[in-house]
Design an enzyme around this catalytic site. Structure first.
Site, PDB file in Angstrom:
ATOM      1  CG  ASN A 262      47.233   0.754 -40.942  1.00  0.00           C
ATOM      2  OD1 ASN A 262      48.226   0.855 -41.655  1.00  0.00           O
ATOM      3  ND2 ASN A 262      46.652   1.807 -40.410  1.00  0.00           N
TER       4      ASN A 262
ATOM      5  CG  ASP B  25      51.932  -1.897 -42.990  1.00  0.00           C
ATOM      6  OD1 ASP B  25      51.233  -1.044 -42.418  1.00  0.00           O
ATOM      7  OD2 ASP B  25      53.123  -1.740 -43.275  1.00  0.00           O
TER       8      ASP B  25
ATOM      9  NE  ARG C 120      59.126  -1.932 -40.236  1.00  0.00           N
ATOM     10  CZ  ARG C 120      58.267  -0.927 -40.102  1.00  0.00           C
ATOM     11  NH1 ARG C 120      58.276   0.093 -40.944  1.00  0.00           N
ATOM     12  NH2 ARG C 120      57.380  -0.937 -39.124  1.00  0.00           N
TER      13      ARG C 120
ATOM     14  CD  GLN D 200      54.879   5.514 -37.017  1.00  0.00           C
ATOM     15  OE1 GLN D 200      54.328   5.745 -35.951  1.00  0.00           O
ATOM     16  NE2 GLN D 200      55.352   4.313 -37.319  1.00  0.00           N
TER      17      GLN D 200
ATOM     18  NE  ARG E   5      56.675   5.616 -41.715  1.00  0.00           N
ATOM     19  CZ  ARG E   5      55.608   6.119 -42.287  1.00  0.00           C
ATOM     20  NH1 ARG E   5      55.718   7.074 -43.192  1.00  0.00           N
ATOM     21  NH2 ARG E   5      54.398   5.711 -42.011  1.00  0.00           N
TER      22      ARG E   5
HETATM   23  O1  MRU Z   1      55.628   1.249 -39.099  1.00  0.00           O
HETATM   24  P1  MRU Z   1      55.299   2.089 -40.294  1.00  0.00           P
HETATM   25  O2  MRU Z   1      55.481   3.548 -40.055  1.00  0.00           O
HETATM   26  O3  MRU Z   1      56.011   1.598 -41.526  1.00  0.00           O
HETATM   27  O4  MRU Z   1      53.747   1.836 -40.493  1.00  0.00           O
HETATM   28  C1  MRU Z   1      53.082   2.493 -41.561  1.00  0.00           C
HETATM   29  C2  MRU Z   1      51.634   2.190 -41.599  1.00  0.00           C
HETATM   30  O5  MRU Z   1      51.090   1.533 -40.733  1.00  0.00           O
HETATM   31  C3  MRU Z   1      50.879   2.695 -42.790  1.00  0.00           C
HETATM   32  O6  MRU Z   1      49.554   2.970 -42.458  1.00  0.00           O
HETATM   33  C4  MRU Z   1      50.908   1.637 -43.902  1.00  0.00           C
HETATM   34  O7  MRU Z   1      52.217   1.208 -44.140  1.00  0.00           O
HETATM   35  C5  MRU Z   1      50.319   2.128 -45.141  1.00  0.00           C
HETATM   36  S1  MRU Z   1      51.338   3.319 -45.938  1.00  0.00           S
HETATM   37  C6  MRU Z   1      50.598   3.848 -47.343  1.00  0.00           C
END
Ligand code: MRU
Length: 372
Positions: A254, A244, A90, A203, A53
């Site tokens: 994000n 993202d 996703r 996370q 992820r």
């Molecule tokens: O749902 P996730 O864990 O994939 O979300 C990750 C994030 O929101 C991060 O901040 C984003 O992907 C940037 S990663 C360098």
């Protein structure tokens, strides 16, 4: 980055020369496990179920998904099917589409016999480019931390708050938001990180805390709603988050909860920076709130929590009454006006249309790509 002293990336080609190794992030922080992916479907599952992820790593994994698909069937039809399947895993991280488009450009106009090798070459380049970009983000973001340290008494720590995991686990290596932090730490600056736990999947608590710990960076995990209080009491010097998707106007999408941190930061004059690699910029989109698709995941992620019991078992428990509905919006959008600056591989720039277009002129004309 090092895991128990061993240098690793989050994704690699196994010694057999074709299957793909990953760190299974669903097992962290209690167990370090790797997985071997051998097919397109296994890669799609790994992205959907979040074994991998983080926007840049999702892109890199999808690139290898194309490689594995081509091993099974190198026809145009199979390529189109793999592209569509992976793109749907996703919806929010634009790095996924960016990486898939790069892969299509690398293989599409080649004879079938050459496609597999070309795909593995491009996927490896995408990984190496990600690492190089993140190293540059670290160098460009470091002066922000140095400037705060210079204003403090000797030895007084610089407190950086971050949300979710935009560390090396979210990329191929180094991380985006964490890149300046690791560099500051390595340079001997007394940096300390407040890691938002980041419900529902935690996370921050599970991944950011783990990787900062592996690198020896002092950190404190806080419940998601703590940031505003810390900012009111002058306990946060700087916020750095990942993203993202950044629109051409500088809106930042994000992990859910980022927007609330940006609002609290504005109210308390705390600088709010976003670290991003250029593949995260979506020049085809202007208004983040109106135009970015926000992933909604299963209600179970909100209704349950998973952790380690005192006797060492990993258990999932329900924390919501039976019968209560739960909603799981995975991302939110922080409007550009709340963003102090964007830390990119080409420098720290304003979150504006003009700055993004002038820093990345070769991308500024991007429009949605059709592959069919
Ligand atoms: O749902 P996730 O864990 O994939 O979300 C990750 C994030 O929101 C991060 O901040 C984003 O992907 C940037 S990663 C360098």
């Amino acid at each position: 980055m090092k895991v128990d002293g061993k240098v690793m990336r989050t994704i690699w080609v196994e010694p057999d020369g074709w299957s793909v190794g990953i760190i299974d992030q669903t097992a962290l922080p209690h167990r370090f496990a790797t997985a071997r992916l051998t097919s397109l479907d296994e890669v799609a599952h790994a992205i959907r179920a979040m074994l991998v992820r983080g926007a840049p790593l999702i892109g890199a994994a999808a690139a290898y998904g194309i490689c594995l698909a081509l091993r099974a069937d190198a026809s145009d039809e199979a390529l189109d099917r793999a592209y569509a399947l992976l793109l749907a895993t996703r919806p929010t991280a634009i790095n996924l589409k960016w990486a898939l488009d790069e892969m299509m450009a690398a293989v599409r106009n080649r004879p079938r016999a050459e496609r597999g090798a070309a795909a593995y070459r491009r996927a490896a380049e995408i990984c190496d480019e990600d690492v190089a970009i993140n190293i540059a983000i670290g160098r460009n973001g470091l002066p922000l931390i140095e400037a705060i340290a210079a204003r403090k008494k000797a030895g007084e720590r610089v407190n950086v708050l971050t949300h979710c995991n935009a560390g090396w686990l979210a990329t191929v290596d180094v991380g985006t938001a964490t890149a300046p932090i690791y560099l500051a730490h390595d340079n001997g600056l007394p940096v300390h990180v407040f890691a938002d736990e980041t419900r529902p999947r935690n996370q921050g608590a599970s991944l950011t805390a783990w990787e900062l710990g592996q690198h020896g960076v002092p950190h404190t995990v806080i419940a998601d709603n703590t940031g505003g209080h810390l900012m009111q009491h002058g306990l946060v010097d700087l916020i750095i988050v990942g993203t993202d998707r950044v629109t051409r106007n500088g809106d930042v999408c994000n992990k859910i909860g980022t927007y609330l941190k940006a609002l609290a930061a504005r109210d308390n004059n705390v600088p709010f920076y976003v670290a991003l690699p250029s593949p995260t910029i979506d020049f085809a989109v202007a208004d983040g709130v109106a135009e970015i698709p926000i992933e909604q995941r299963g209600a179970d992620e909100v209704a349950t929590m998973t952790g380690r019991t005192v006797d060492g078992r990993i258990e999932t428990v329900r924390i919501v009454p039976d019968g209560s509905a739960a909603a799981n919006y995975a991302f939110d959008v922080t409007p550009a006006r709340l963003v102090t600056g964007l830390i990119t591989e080409r420098g720290v720039i304003a979150a504006t249309r003009a700055s993004l277009a002038s820093a990345f002129p070769e991308r500024a004309g991007d429009r949605p790509t059709e592959h069919r």
